[in-house]
Write a protein that holds these residues in place. Structure first.
Motif, PDB file in Angstrom:
ATOM      1  N   TYR A 164      65.777  44.941  26.510  1.00 56.11           N
ATOM      2  CA  TYR A 164      66.824  45.550  27.333  1.00 56.11           C
ATOM      3  C   TYR A 164      68.016  44.602  27.439  1.00 56.11           C
ATOM      4  O   TYR A 164      69.165  45.002  27.271  1.00 56.11           O
TER       5      TYR A 164
ATOM      6  N   ASP B 240      59.578  50.042  34.338  1.00 52.04           N
ATOM      7  CA  ASP B 240      58.933  50.104  33.043  1.00 52.04           C
ATOM      8  C   ASP B 240      57.501  50.563  33.263  1.00 52.04           C
ATOM      9  O   ASP B 240      56.846  50.122  34.203  1.00 52.04           O
TER      10      ASP B 240
ATOM     11  N   SER C  61      58.079  51.269  26.472  1.00 49.92           N
ATOM     12  CA  SER C  61      59.083  51.241  25.410  1.00 49.92           C
ATOM     13  C   SER C  61      58.465  50.799  24.089  1.00 49.92           C
ATOM     14  O   SER C  61      58.791  51.328  23.039  1.00 49.92           O
TER      15      SER C  61
ATOM     16  N   ALA D 216      72.462  51.441  32.301  1.00 52.66           N
ATOM     17  CA  ALA D 216      71.114  51.535  32.864  1.00 52.66           C
ATOM     18  C   ALA D 216      70.812  52.919  33.415  1.00 52.66           C
ATOM     19  O   ALA D 216      69.717  53.169  33.899  1.00 52.66           O
TER      20      ALA D 216
ATOM     21  N   LEU E 133      69.601  52.008  27.508  1.00 53.09           N
ATOM     22  CA  LEU E 133      68.346  51.405  27.967  1.00 53.09           C
ATOM     23  C   LEU E 133      67.282  52.480  28.137  1.00 53.09           C
ATOM     24  O   LEU E 133      66.118  52.287  27.777  1.00 53.09           O
TER      25      LEU E 133
ATOM     26  N   TYR F 289      65.805  53.411  24.975  1.00 53.52           N
ATOM     27  CA  TYR F 289      64.796  52.480  24.478  1.00 53.52           C
ATOM     28  C   TYR F 289      63.483  52.587  25.245  1.00 53.52           C
ATOM     29  O   TYR F 289      62.464  52.090  24.783  1.00 53.52           O
TER      30      TYR F 289
ATOM     31  N   LEU G  12      63.433  52.578  29.090  1.00 46.31           N
ATOM     32  CA  LEU G  12      63.527  52.170  30.493  1.00 46.31           C
ATOM     33  C   LEU G  12      63.524  53.410  31.382  1.00 46.31           C
ATOM     34  O   LEU G  12      64.122  54.424  31.060  1.00 46.31           O
TER      35      LEU G  12
END
Lengths: 435, 345
Positions: B36, B109, B248, B311, B317, B320, B322
């Motif tokens: 991140y 997460d 992730s 974010a 993020l 990916y 998050l």
């Protein structure tokens, strides 16, 4: 007993020799086999990194849209819209019916593509208002599909890309918008974040390794040659010099991580912090090179002393005999003859240092670093990583595309090593003298 | 000796280059946060005039330790952490002069259990099963005994009859702490082992929790001190093995891994955001307030990190893996005000 017949004893001796020769051959064959397997693995896994999938997109650079993008916080997202709109229009013009929604654009295009466009616009402001045709990197999944790493089965649970996107990719290939080409970016580029394996390159870490090797050479060669000449030619043989000799050998056997801790304490915390030398900071190749120098110094001293010892005593005696001083004898006769050996030892030491990551771990050189190297000073002080560290970082990342990149990095590392060895051989040829 | 001259001059050049003060942000810490942080660092370098920050990994504890070494250009500016900073660490920081720390929570997460894609299905995991499988001692017939289970089906018939092999993060990872609290302790309480431990320790709750965190040492529970790629390699060589991953990481390796449900819920960003999936943890980074204004771009980086475009639920993020923080706006205000740890408690 005839001379033409082998006696049992001779037979036995000849058989033993033949057996020994076959053992030797077998050993060489085994070594060759492992070498071939290793190289096959490296090239098989890594060659893909040198090929990159790209989309050919004629982008219409609308002045108003660019101004708006430059005014926002995420400038690249404005450029992304430009690319998607242009690609969408181009697809329609080429007769592809499938629509390019934002999900499909994300699945096919690299997230680094908008920045490629922005850099182009910043470098060529005259192009604003016209249409430029750019080759933009495809996403890592698309790249994997083109190389056979990603299949429709393997993406069954993937959230980033669907089989429909791959169908679209097939259509794009059909109309010539999607193609593969040599990936110069991998050789010259720098590291990229986890989302963009397709954008990453080894170039920055090659420079980092080069900078460290220059520092190691500059520090180690004068110190080790001076130390060796003194110990070998001038120093009296007593308890103290023996003690020093033993400790040089001991130092050569110290695990490399120890030198990393030493470098952190001595260079970054004491040199950079307490004394305040500004060039001594974390992640700088200068500090990395100094750490590696500590590690390499004993190795080069030992090799240099062996080279000096190999020069026949008669050389010194002859020089001294015609009235040369001890220093003249050493510098005019002994050192030139020892030079090929010193070179070899130095290059071997450098090669060992090139492959080290452990001493760099603690001084911030195993990290995510993106630096645009410009100028000779920043070359040594800008944050950077070494090649093995870059390979290690890539190998620990999640996406499968990084695995390919790591192997590709190994190929470049081997090429770098081969170049160093070739330089060593050439230098040795040039200086070599026989007696 | 032209070569000598060359090397000497290179050395002189290298030493003489006294560059200006450090102009890049230096970050260290959690390997979970690293991807991140590197995504943000890259976007930050692209979209601003500041140089790209340098992001190191090495684990939350190691990062916070370096963060707490002191102030100054030769120390890190930001520590990434996959757990909250401990009181002990705040104290260590204060002793070294690092008193004003800005705590930034940027998202969540998920922690998932995953196994080989072609291996057996684990679709009936409860925290109790993980505890029974990996705990040092388990409850059998109302008594606390050393764990001798060999197959998952030994204690839960719904699970496959496969050899127990768990690959869990080592103690230097922040993930381990979440695993202990959200899985082992919950399972410990559900099986009744917690009460037994409590009785054993004379009602000391802390000691009982600590006992729950113990994992078996007969080789069926393996600590992985490296990254998730190491766990992945272990899973690849053991068809029945179950590993602990970040959401992730799993989402980037769906071609090799199969995710296990916990309490019947499959981990996705949605089920984690709603709290339906039980095992998730907040992700943090810590900023040295004293470095703001000294290191160029430090505050801008922190603000950029938690901006909605980065974010937020639509940002890179989240792409990916998050889980966006629903209270992101609060955090944005906190960073804008440079509110430090003590001041908002």
């Amino acid at each position: 007993m005839s001379l033409y017949l082998e006696s049992p004893r001779t037979k036995k001796r000849n058989a033993a020799e033949r057996r020994f020769q076959s053992y030797g051959l077998a050993a060489i064959a085994a070594a060759l086999f492992f070498l071939v397997v290793l190289l096959g693995q490296i090239i098989g896994n890594g060659s893909g990194a040198f090929i990159q999938t790209r989309l050919t997109v004629p982008v219409t650079l609308d002045a108003a849209a660019i101004e708006k993008a430059e005014g926002s916080m995420m400038k690249t997202s404005g450029y992304r819209k430009l690319i998607v709109a242009s690609l969408s229009a181009e697809m329609q013009a080429k007769g592809i019916e499938a629509e390019l929604d934002s999900k499909a654009a994300k699945a096919l295009l690299s997230s680094g593509a908008p920045n490629t466009l922005r850099q182009h616009v910043l470098a060529n402001p005259a192009d604003i208002g016209s249409t430029v045709t750019l080759k933009l990197a495809g996403s890592s999944r698309l790249d994997g599909y083109m190389k056979g790493r990603v299949t429709r089965e393997s993406i069954s649970d993937d959230k980033a890309i669907t089989p429909a996107h791959l169908d679209l990719a097939d259509e794009l290939i059909g109309v010539g918008l999607l193609s593969k080409g040599f990936n110069w970016g991998f050789v010259t580029g720098n590291d990229a974040s986890d989302l963009r394996p397709e954008q990453s390159g080894m170039g920055q870490s090659v420079l980092g390794s080069l900078a460290m090797m220059l520092v190691v050479l500059a520090v180690c060669l004068p110190i080790s040659v001076a130390a060796s000449i003194y110990l070998e030619e001038f120093a009296p043989k007593n308890k103290l010099t023996q003690f020093i000799e033993v400790n040089i050998s001991n130092l050569a056997a110290v695990p490399s991580i120890v030198f990393g801790i030493l470098a952190l304490a001595a260079f970054i915390q004491f040199g950079g912090g307490t004394i305040g030398i500004e060039a001594f900071r974390a992640s700088a190749p200068l500090v990395g090179g100094l750490a590696l120098s500590l590690m390499t110094l004993p190795t080069i001293i030992i090799a240099t002393r062996a080279a000096l010892k190999a020069v026949p005593q008669s050389m010194r005696d002859a020089a001294l005999g015609v009235g040369a001083s001890k220093m003249q004898a050493v510098f005019h006769h002994v050192l030139p003859l020892a030079m090929p050996g010193i070179m070899t030892g130095t290059i071997i030491g450098l090669a060992a240092a090139l492959g080290e990551t452990a001493p760099l771990l603690l001084i911030g050189m195993v990290a995510f670093v993106q630096t645009d190297i410009s100028g000779a000073t920043s070359f040594f002080t800008d944050p950077n990583v070494g090649m093995p560290a870059q390979i290690y970082i890539w190998a620990t990342r999640a996406d499968g595309a990084w695995y390919e990149r790591a192997w590709g990095g190994i190929i470049l590392l081997l090429i770098f090593l081969a170049c160093m060895n070739i330089v060593a051989i050439l230098l040795r040829r040039k200086f070599e003298r026989r007696w | 000796m032209s070569l000598m001259k060359l090397t000497v001059s290179v050395a002189a050049l290298a030493v003489a280059t006294s560059a200006q003060a450090r102009d890049n942000v230096q970050v260290a810490g959690s390997s979970t946060v690293l991807p991140y942080a590197s995504i943000v660092a890259e976007a930050f370098g692209e979209n601003t005039d500041f140089p790209t920050p340098v992001v190191e990994s090495g684990g939350s504890s190691a990062g916070l330790k370096r963060f707490c070494e002191g102030l100054g250009e030769n120390t890190v500016d930001i520590a990434n952490s996959s757990r909250k900073i401990r009181d002990k660490e705040v104290k260590a920081c204060a002793e070294a002069g690092v008193t004003d720390i800005i705590e930034v929570r940027f998202g969540y997460d998920g922690i998932v259990f995953a196994s080989q894609k072609t291996g057996p299905d684990y679709t009936a995991f409860e925290p109790a099963d993980i505890f029974n499988g990996l705990g040092a001692k388990v409850m059998v017939d109302g008594k606390l005994v050393d764990n001798t289970y060999t197959k998952w089906s030994d204690f839960n018939a719904a699970l496959p009859a496969e050899e127990i092999a768990g690959y869990i993060p080592g103690t230097k990872h922040g993930t381990r702490e979440v695993f202990e609290i959200k899985v082992l302790e919950v399972g410990c309480k559900a099986t009744g082992a917690y009460d037994a431990y409590l009785a054993e320790n004379g009602g000391d709750k802390k000691a009982a929790s600590k006992s729950c965190y113990g994992v078996r040492s007969d080789g069926r529970s393996v600590d992985i001190d490296g990254d998730y790629t190491e766990t992945l390699a272990r899973i690849a060589s053991n068809a029945a093995g179950v590993g602990v991953f970040g959401l992730s990481f799993y989402e980037n390796n769906t071609d090799k891994l199969k995710v296990a449900t916990v309490s019947g819920v499959e981990p996705t960003t949605d089920t984690i955001a709603t709290g339906e999936y039980p095992v998730s943890r907040p992700l943090y980074f810590y900023v040295k307030k004293a470095h703001i204004g000294v290191i160029p771009g430090l505050k801008e980086y922190a603000q950029f990190f938690i901006a909605e475009e980065i974010a937020g639920a639509e940002g890179p993020l989240a792409e990916y893996g998050l889980v966006a923080d629903p209270e992101l706006e609060k955090t944005q205000a906190l960073v804008a005000d440079e509110a430090t740890l003590g001041s908002n408690m």
